[in-house]
Design a protein around this motif. Sequence first.
Motif, PDB file in Angstrom:
ATOM      1  N   ASP A 265     -63.723 -83.436  43.096  1.00  0.00           N
ATOM      2  CA  ASP A 265     -64.157 -82.059  42.945  1.00  0.00           C
ATOM      3  C   ASP A 265     -64.443 -81.416  44.295  1.00  0.00           C
ATOM      4  N   ALA A 266     -65.009 -82.184  45.220  1.00  0.00           N
ATOM      5  CA  ALA A 266     -65.375 -81.630  46.515  1.00  0.00           C
ATOM      6  C   ALA A 266     -64.171 -81.467  47.437  1.00  0.00           C
ATOM      7  N   LEU A 267     -63.228 -82.395  47.380  1.00  0.00           N
ATOM      8  CA  LEU A 267     -62.138 -82.391  48.350  1.00  0.00           C
ATOM      9  C   LEU A 267     -60.760 -82.194  47.745  1.00  0.00           C
ATOM     10  N   GLY A 268     -60.506 -82.785  46.587  1.00  0.00           N
ATOM     11  CA  GLY A 268     -59.158 -82.825  46.043  1.00  0.00           C
ATOM     12  C   GLY A 268     -58.598 -81.493  45.630  1.00  0.00           C
ATOM     13  N   ASP A 269     -59.431 -80.610  45.099  1.00  0.00           N
ATOM     14  CA  ASP A 269     -58.914 -79.352  44.590  1.00  0.00           C
ATOM     15  C   ASP A 269     -58.246 -78.514  45.661  1.00  0.00           C
ATOM     16  N   ARG A 270     -58.735 -78.585  46.881  1.00  0.00           N
ATOM     17  CA  ARG A 270     -58.174 -77.722  47.923  1.00  0.00           C
ATOM     18  C   ARG A 270     -56.701 -77.981  48.155  1.00  0.00           C
ATOM     19  N   SER A 271     -56.278 -79.228  48.181  1.00  0.00           N
ATOM     20  CA  SER A 271     -54.855 -79.509  48.411  1.00  0.00           C
ATOM     21  C   SER A 271     -54.008 -79.051  47.231  1.00  0.00           C
ATOM     22  N   GLU A 272     -54.529 -79.191  46.016  1.00  0.00           N
ATOM     23  CA  GLU A 272     -53.786 -78.729  44.847  1.00  0.00           C
ATOM     24  C   GLU A 272     -53.685 -77.202  44.836  1.00  0.00           C
ATOM     25  N   VAL A 273     -54.758 -76.536  45.215  1.00  0.00           N
ATOM     26  CA  VAL A 273     -54.745 -75.075  45.282  1.00  0.00           C
ATOM     27  C   VAL A 273     -53.735 -74.617  46.325  1.00  0.00           C
ATOM     28  N   ARG A 274     -53.781 -75.230  47.512  1.00  0.00           N
ATOM     29  CA  ARG A 274     -52.840 -74.852  48.578  1.00  0.00           C
ATOM     30  C   ARG A 274     -51.395 -75.081  48.152  1.00  0.00           C
ATOM     31  N   ALA A 275     -51.170 -76.100  47.346  1.00  0.00           N
ATOM     32  CA  ALA A 275     -49.812 -76.384  46.877  1.00  0.00           C
ATOM     33  C   ALA A 275     -49.378 -75.415  45.783  1.00  0.00           C
ATOM     34  N   GLY A 276     -50.334 -74.632  45.267  1.00  0.00           N
ATOM     35  CA  GLY A 276     -50.003 -73.649  44.243  1.00  0.00           C
ATOM     36  C   GLY A 276     -49.825 -74.242  42.857  1.00  0.00           C
ATOM     37  N   ILE A 277     -50.415 -75.406  42.612  1.00  0.00           N
ATOM     38  CA  ILE A 277     -50.308 -76.042  41.295  1.00  0.00           C
ATOM     39  C   ILE A 277     -51.110 -75.198  40.309  1.00  0.00           C
ATOM     40  N   PRO A 278     -50.433 -74.568  39.325  1.00  0.00           N
ATOM     41  CA  PRO A 278     -51.120 -73.614  38.454  1.00  0.00           C
ATOM     42  C   PRO A 278     -51.949 -74.242  37.341  1.00  0.00           C
ATOM     43  N   ASP A 279     -51.699 -75.498  37.015  1.00  0.00           N
ATOM     44  CA  ASP A 279     -52.337 -76.133  35.863  1.00  0.00           C
ATOM     45  C   ASP A 279     -52.632 -77.580  36.241  1.00  0.00           C
ATOM     46  N   TYR A 280     -53.849 -77.843  36.723  1.00  0.00           N
ATOM     47  CA  TYR A 280     -54.211 -79.154  37.266  1.00  0.00           C
ATOM     48  C   TYR A 280     -55.278 -79.780  36.379  1.00  0.00           C
ATOM     49  N   TRP A 281     -54.993 -80.975  35.858  1.00  0.00           N
ATOM     50  CA  TRP A 281     -55.900 -81.638  34.917  1.00  0.00           C
ATOM     51  C   TRP A 281     -56.490 -82.886  35.542  1.00  0.00           C
ATOM     52  N   VAL A 282     -57.776 -83.127  35.244  1.00  0.00           N
ATOM     53  CA  VAL A 282     -58.439 -84.368  35.621  1.00  0.00           C
ATOM     54  C   VAL A 282     -58.961 -84.989  34.323  1.00  0.00           C
ATOM     55  N   VAL A 283     -58.503 -86.206  34.029  1.00  0.00           N
ATOM     56  CA  VAL A 283     -58.926 -86.910  32.820  1.00  0.00           C
ATOM     57  C   VAL A 283     -59.970 -87.942  33.215  1.00  0.00           C
ATOM     58  N   ASP A 284     -61.157 -87.831  32.627  1.00  0.00           N
ATOM     59  CA  ASP A 284     -62.223 -88.793  32.861  1.00  0.00           C
ATOM     60  C   ASP A 284     -62.201 -89.774  31.691  1.00  0.00           C
ATOM     61  N   VAL A 285     -61.710 -90.978  31.940  1.00  0.00           N
ATOM     62  CA  VAL A 285     -61.547 -91.952  30.865  1.00  0.00           C
ATOM     63  C   VAL A 285     -62.875 -92.565  30.428  1.00  0.00           C
ATOM     64  N   ASP A 286     -63.910 -92.481  31.258  1.00  0.00           N
ATOM     65  CA  ASP A 286     -65.230 -92.981  30.861  1.00  0.00           C
ATOM     66  C   ASP A 286     -65.930 -91.993  29.931  1.00  0.00           C
ATOM     67  N   GLU A 287     -65.889 -90.727  30.284  1.00  0.00           N
ATOM     68  CA  GLU A 287     -66.559 -89.683  29.504  1.00  0.00           C
ATOM     69  C   GLU A 287     -65.664 -89.118  28.399  1.00  0.00           C
ATOM     70  N   LEU A 288     -64.377 -89.463  28.440  1.00  0.00           N
ATOM     71  CA  LEU A 288     -63.377 -88.928  27.508  1.00  0.00           C
ATOM     72  C   LEU A 288     -63.384 -87.400  27.521  1.00  0.00           C
ATOM     73  N   THR A 289     -63.187 -86.860  28.716  1.00  0.00           N
ATOM     74  CA  THR A 289     -63.083 -85.416  28.887  1.00  0.00           C
ATOM     75  C   THR A 289     -61.847 -85.086  29.712  1.00  0.00           C
ATOM     76  N   ILE A 290     -61.388 -83.864  29.555  1.00  0.00           N
ATOM     77  CA  ILE A 290     -60.314 -83.322  30.382  1.00  0.00           C
ATOM     78  C   ILE A 290     -60.872 -82.079  31.054  1.00  0.00           C
ATOM     79  N   THR A 291     -60.797 -82.039  32.382  1.00  0.00           N
ATOM     80  CA  THR A 291     -61.190 -80.843  33.118  1.00  0.00           C
ATOM     81  C   THR A 291     -59.914 -80.182  33.600  1.00  0.00           C
ATOM     82  N   VAL A 292     -59.713 -78.943  33.183  1.00  0.00           N
ATOM     83  CA  VAL A 292     -58.491 -78.207  33.490  1.00  0.00           C
ATOM     84  C   VAL A 292     -58.805 -77.124  34.519  1.00  0.00           C
ATOM     85  N   HIS A 293     -58.066 -77.159  35.617  1.00  0.00           N
ATOM     86  CA  HIS A 293     -58.203 -76.185  36.708  1.00  0.00           C
ATOM     87  C   HIS A 293     -56.973 -75.276  36.646  1.00  0.00           C
ATOM     88  N   ARG A 294     -57.222 -73.962  36.576  1.00  0.00           N
ATOM     89  CA  ARG A 294     -56.110 -72.988  36.506  1.00  0.00           C
ATOM     90  C   ARG A 294     -56.411 -71.782  37.381  1.00  0.00           C
TER      91      ARG A 294
END
Length: 79
Positions: A14-43
């Motif tokens: 959350d602190a570092l990874g999003d910046r590279s994805e944003v710079r790359a222009g990835i419009p739909d970026y998902w993070v799956v937390d297998v411990d909490e069973l959640t999906i965090t979607v960045h758009r």
Amino acid sequence: MRSSKSHGWRGTHDALGDRSEVRAGIPDYWVVDVDELTITVHRDPSARRYKTVQRFDRFARVQALLVPEVVVCLDELAH
């Protein structure tokens, strides 16, 4: 889609990874937390961050932005 197995990794992501994805222009970026069973979607990437961040629980049906026929429900995958 990236999978997260620990809270420490997710925090680093959350602190570092999003910046590279944003710079790359990835419009739909998902993070799956297998411990909490959640999906965090960045758009809606802007210059430095995603404008929209949503967290979904295991029962939510999450639809892919670029391929709308792809719908993921973690609860259904677990069975």
